[in-house]
Design a protein around this motif. Structure first.
Motif, PDB file in Angstrom:
ATOM      1  N   TYR A 158     117.620  75.618  33.384  1.00 23.76           N
ATOM      2  CA  TYR A 158     117.943  74.477  34.222  1.00 23.76           C
ATOM      3  C   TYR A 158     118.773  74.979  35.402  1.00 23.76           C
ATOM      4  O   TYR A 158     119.441  76.013  35.340  1.00 23.76           O
ATOM      5  CB  TYR A 158     118.695  73.382  33.464  1.00 23.76           C
ATOM      6  CG  TYR A 158     119.884  73.824  32.651  1.00 23.76           C
ATOM      7  CD1 TYR A 158     121.078  74.230  33.246  1.00 23.76           C
ATOM      8  CD2 TYR A 158     119.831  73.832  31.256  1.00 23.76           C
ATOM      9  CE1 TYR A 158     122.158  74.621  32.499  1.00 23.76           C
ATOM     10  CE2 TYR A 158     120.920  74.227  30.507  1.00 23.76           C
ATOM     11  CZ  TYR A 158     122.078  74.609  31.129  1.00 23.76           C
ATOM     12  OH  TYR A 158     123.164  74.997  30.383  1.00 23.76           O
ATOM     13  N   THR A 187     119.452  57.992  29.178  1.00 26.46           N
ATOM     14  CA  THR A 187     118.429  57.914  30.225  1.00 26.46           C
ATOM     15  C   THR A 187     118.200  56.489  30.709  1.00 26.46           C
ATOM     16  O   THR A 187     117.733  56.280  31.840  1.00 26.46           O
ATOM     17  CB  THR A 187     117.103  58.494  29.702  1.00 26.46           C
ATOM     18  OG1 THR A 187     116.723  57.799  28.507  1.00 26.46           O
ATOM     19  CG2 THR A 187     117.252  59.982  29.393  1.00 26.46           C
ATOM     20  N   ARG A 207     120.615  61.702  37.215  1.00 27.17           N
ATOM     21  CA  ARG A 207     120.606  61.712  35.752  1.00 27.17           C
ATOM     22  C   ARG A 207     120.666  63.128  35.206  1.00 27.17           C
ATOM     23  O   ARG A 207     121.431  63.420  34.278  1.00 27.17           O
ATOM     24  CB  ARG A 207     119.331  61.019  35.247  1.00 27.17           C
ATOM     25  CG  ARG A 207     119.189  60.989  33.730  1.00 27.17           C
ATOM     26  CD  ARG A 207     117.763  60.716  33.317  1.00 27.17           C
ATOM     27  NE  ARG A 207     116.890  61.798  33.750  1.00 27.17           N
ATOM     28  CZ  ARG A 207     115.557  61.782  33.644  1.00 27.17           C
ATOM     29  NH1 ARG A 207     114.955  60.722  33.149  1.00 27.17           N
ATOM     30  NH2 ARG A 207     114.827  62.800  34.066  1.00 27.17           N
ATOM     31  N   ASP A 208     119.846  64.037  35.742  1.00 26.61           N
ATOM     32  CA  ASP A 208     119.802  65.399  35.213  1.00 26.61           C
ATOM     33  C   ASP A 208     121.142  66.102  35.395  1.00 26.61           C
ATOM     34  O   ASP A 208     121.561  66.894  34.540  1.00 26.61           O
ATOM     35  CB  ASP A 208     118.692  66.193  35.895  1.00 26.61           C
ATOM     36  CG  ASP A 208     117.307  65.719  35.477  1.00 26.61           C
ATOM     37  OD1 ASP A 208     117.211  64.975  34.473  1.00 26.61           O
ATOM     38  OD2 ASP A 208     116.328  66.071  36.159  1.00 26.61           O
ATOM     39  N   ARG A 209     121.819  65.821  36.497  1.00 28.80           N
ATOM     40  CA  ARG A 209     123.128  66.444  36.717  1.00 28.80           C
ATOM     41  C   ARG A 209     124.132  65.963  35.675  1.00 28.80           C
ATOM     42  O   ARG A 209     124.909  66.756  35.136  1.00 28.80           O
ATOM     43  CB  ARG A 209     123.625  66.118  38.129  1.00 28.80           C
ATOM     44  CG  ARG A 209     124.973  66.721  38.469  1.00 28.80           C
ATOM     45  CD  ARG A 209     124.937  68.252  38.429  1.00 28.80           C
ATOM     46  NE  ARG A 209     126.183  68.839  38.894  1.00 28.80           N
ATOM     47  CZ  ARG A 209     126.473  70.128  38.817  1.00 28.80           C
ATOM     48  NH1 ARG A 209     125.592  70.974  38.282  1.00 28.80           N
ATOM     49  NH2 ARG A 209     127.612  70.583  39.283  1.00 28.80           N
ATOM     50  N   ARG A 211     123.486  64.947  32.651  1.00 32.51           N
ATOM     51  CA  ARG A 211     123.147  65.513  31.344  1.00 32.51           C
ATOM     52  C   ARG A 211     123.535  66.982  31.263  1.00 32.51           C
ATOM     53  O   ARG A 211     124.021  67.450  30.224  1.00 32.51           O
ATOM     54  CB  ARG A 211     121.651  65.329  31.082  1.00 32.51           C
ATOM     55  CG  ARG A 211     121.225  63.875  30.978  1.00 32.51           C
ATOM     56  CD  ARG A 211     119.732  63.746  30.759  1.00 32.51           C
ATOM     57  NE  ARG A 211     119.343  64.258  29.452  1.00 32.51           N
ATOM     58  CZ  ARG A 211     118.077  64.343  29.036  1.00 32.51           C
ATOM     59  NH1 ARG A 211     117.089  63.961  29.829  1.00 32.51           N
ATOM     60  NH2 ARG A 211     117.804  64.806  27.838  1.00 32.51           N
ATOM     61  N   ILE A 212     123.343  67.724  32.350  1.00 34.45           N
ATOM     62  CA  ILE A 212     123.676  69.149  32.330  1.00 34.45           C
ATOM     63  C   ILE A 212     125.181  69.343  32.196  1.00 34.45           C
ATOM     64  O   ILE A 212     125.654  70.227  31.470  1.00 34.45           O
ATOM     65  CB  ILE A 212     123.129  69.840  33.601  1.00 34.45           C
ATOM     66  CG1 ILE A 212     121.601  69.856  33.571  1.00 34.45           C
ATOM     67  CG2 ILE A 212     123.643  71.259  33.706  1.00 34.45           C
ATOM     68  CD1 ILE A 212     120.963  70.335  34.861  1.00 34.45           C
TER      69      ILE A 212
END
Length: 596
Positions: A158, A187, A207-209, A211-212
């Motif tokens: 990622y 999500t 969203r991905d930021r 979660r990471i």
């Protein structure tokens, strides 16, 4: 009896008393010292304060001779072991008069309440940053970036850019937002094809930021974790190593910015977690529920978390005098708190030794107790039975400790070094008579009333944490505790704000805190677009096919306003009622609504 009455007149008041002379003050301290002591090596403060010339006065010889005669009369019983003495005592009824125990003088180490000026302006975020300081968050960012680099080196695919302090505060703000607005999964907060579409999270970060960052958030450095893990199984291994940097900051802040009032409560708090770390505890009530046990000291008046410790197993406390004893003693620091505090606890902690040792340290204690515990009265002489009427009271005094049994719907056992057994209080209970419920008053022991009043402190603290708890599912045990630290910081910040200003509800406080952390304006809500903003023909359709594209054409307001051109279009917005271009190479409809 005359000697006892003479000694009772020397009791201290709850606040500092004024004396007529220095010698009288010294004599009062001396008698208080001798009456309260249980060990020859205990409490040398009174001897240090007493001047030598006081012993040479006639009053000193007279008063000390009275005390010495009393001491000689009771010498035989005082030398009797506590367990044997408990067996020889008999229960007394509420009609018997219990002597009022000497009240410990309340001498707090600092001024009570918040250690901040009420004249200064305090925002929710500024109070939250007292616990999550910028230096602590900077260290958190450093360790999180190191953990992400380690994960990528291991093969995690990622994209990662180093997290900054401002971004981590925004991340914390989103965690609190999710605590206030419940969705079934992370999500769902970014879904746009749902009836429950939430526009706010996407304006804070993708969203991905989010979660990471959640995957990599770390309180200790990964390289130091490896060194500590190599010591597993040895005495040098620290089970709390991964949470200690932030835990120490939170504990210091809890004690630094608030000084508790007189009544304190000690209780355990469970943070649910299924990770197998060797520190998780299985509750008796729900054997399948695992979690970390926190021992918490809170202010009974408002639920403020004064201090806490995390249970890590049998070797949690170095004193090794029993878990319940050591847990309480680890939370009560006389240098930090002062003396004369009243501590309330449940039957898990209550023991004869703990209460007498606390009394020697100038801490009063009150709590329910288990009859089978060592040194508590086990005699059946004149005790309560199942046939005893409701409101019946039995008590035994053993020095400063009084043990009380009270018949409510069942027998309630409470002991205290603060109260007399019964001072005339009554409580209301509903009883059923002739198929109707009526209120009736019953006599109630003073320790029971005080316990019910003040033991709600930790429960109040737990309620504040549960209203907006940041807890959610996570794979790592230390992340569960990180979320609990967020809960403690937010609830304590709210209590400080309420004590300083008191003009904001919990809902309003959390809403403003989230807005400040996320860098959003609380008053400016996200833009809401009406479903009426759709393109429609600018004129009625004609039956002449050749004129469909030309009938009703008007000048595009966006082209005229922005570009100064008079471009004509057959389309207009249904809600705005203005003509706008809608072509593949010129979408004025979209540009116009962006500026609304």
């Amino acid at each position: 009896m005359a000697h006892e009455e003479a000694l009772q007149t020397t009791t201290d008041s709850e606040e500092e008393s004024s004396f007529s002379s220095e010698e009288e003050e010294d004599f009062e301290d001396e008698l208080l010292h001798f009456e309260e002591r249980f060990d020859a090596a205990e409490d040398t403060l009174s001897n240090e304060k007493m001047p030598l010339h006081a012993h040479h006065t006639r009053a000193a010889h007279k008063r000390l001779s009275v005390f010495n005669s009393e001491k000689l009369l009771k010498c035989e019983s005082d030398q009797m072991p506590a367990a044997k003495r408990a067996r020889t005592l008999s229960w007394k009824a509420e009609t018997d008069v219990d002597r009022v125990p000497q009240t410990l003088r309340f001498l707090p180490a600092r001024e009570l309440g918040p250690q901040l000026s009420a004249a200064d302006a305090h925002s929710p975020m500024s109070l939250f940053k007292l616990f999550f300081t910028e230096s602590a968050v900077t260290n958190l960012c450093h360790n999180t970036n190191a953990q992400a680099a380690r994960a990528i080196a291991k093969g995690c695919k990622y994209k990662w850019t180093d997290v900054s302090v401002d971004e981590l505060y925004r991340y914390i703000g989103l965690v609190f937002y999710m605590a206030a607005v419940k969705m079934s999964s992370i999500t769902d907060y970014w879904r746009q094809d749902s009836l429950f579409f939430l526009p706010f999270p996407a304006t804070v970060m993708p969203r991905d930021r989010y979660r990471i960052i959640s995957w990599n958030v770390h309180m200790s450095h990964p390289d130091a974790d490896k060194e500590n893990d190599r010591k597993r199984g040895t005495a040098q291994h620290d089970r709390l190593f991964r949470i200690k940097p932030l835990m120490n900051t939170i504990r210091l802040a809890c004690k630094a910015f608030y000084h508790p009032r007189r009544n304190l409560a000690v209780k355990e708090r469970l943070v649910a977690c299924r990770a197998n770390t060797g520190m998780t505890r299985c509750t008796k009530v729900k054997p399948t529920k695992l979690g970390f046990k926190f021992f918490v000291l809170s202010d009974s008046s408002n639920g403020y978390t004064v201090d806490f410790s995390v249970y890590t197993g049998k070797n949690s406390f170095p004193a090794d005098r029993g878990l319940s004893y050591d847990a309480v003693m680890s939370l009560l620091d006389r240098k930090v708190l002062g003396s004369g505090y009243h501590v309330y606890m449940d039957d898990f902690y209550t023991s004869h030794k703990l209460f007498t040792d606390l009394f020697a340290l100038k801490f009063g204690a009150c709590g329910t107790y288990r009859d089978q515990r060592k040194d508590f009265p086990k005699t059946a002489a004149n005790s309560l039975s199942r046939s005893s009427s409701r409101g019946s009271i039995r008590w035994i005094r053993d020095g400063p400790l009084v043990c009380v049994k009270w018949m409510d719907t069942q027998v309630v056992s409470v002991c205290s070094t603060i109260h007399a057994a019964y001072t005339g209080e009554r409580v209301q209970r509903k009883i059923k008579a002739q198929d109707t419920w009526k209120a009736k008053s019953f006599p109630c022991p003073a320790p029971v009333i005080a316990y019910n009043q003040h033991m709600g402190g930790v429960d109040l603290s737990g309620q504040l944490l549960q209203y907006y708890t940041a807890q959610h599912k996570t794979m790592k045990w230390y992340k569960k505790i990180f979320l609990h630290f967020l809960d403690i910081a937010a609830s304590n910040a709210f209590i400080l704000y309420k004590e300083l200003h008191g003009n904001m509800t919990h809902d309003q406080f959390m809403e403003e805190l989230i807005a400040e952390l996320c860098g959003a304006s609380q008053k400016a809500a996200p833009k809401q677009f009406s479903t009426d903003h759709v393109p429609i023909p600018g004129a009625e359709l004609t039956s002449d096919v050749r004129r469909i594209a030309s009938v009703g054409r008007r000048i595009c307001v966006h082209c005229k306003a922005v570009h100064g051109k008079k471009q004509q279009t057959p389309w207009k917005c249904q809600a705005c009622d203005v003509h706008l271009c809608l072509q593949l190479n010129r979408n004025c409809f979209q540009e116009w609504h962006k500026s609304l």
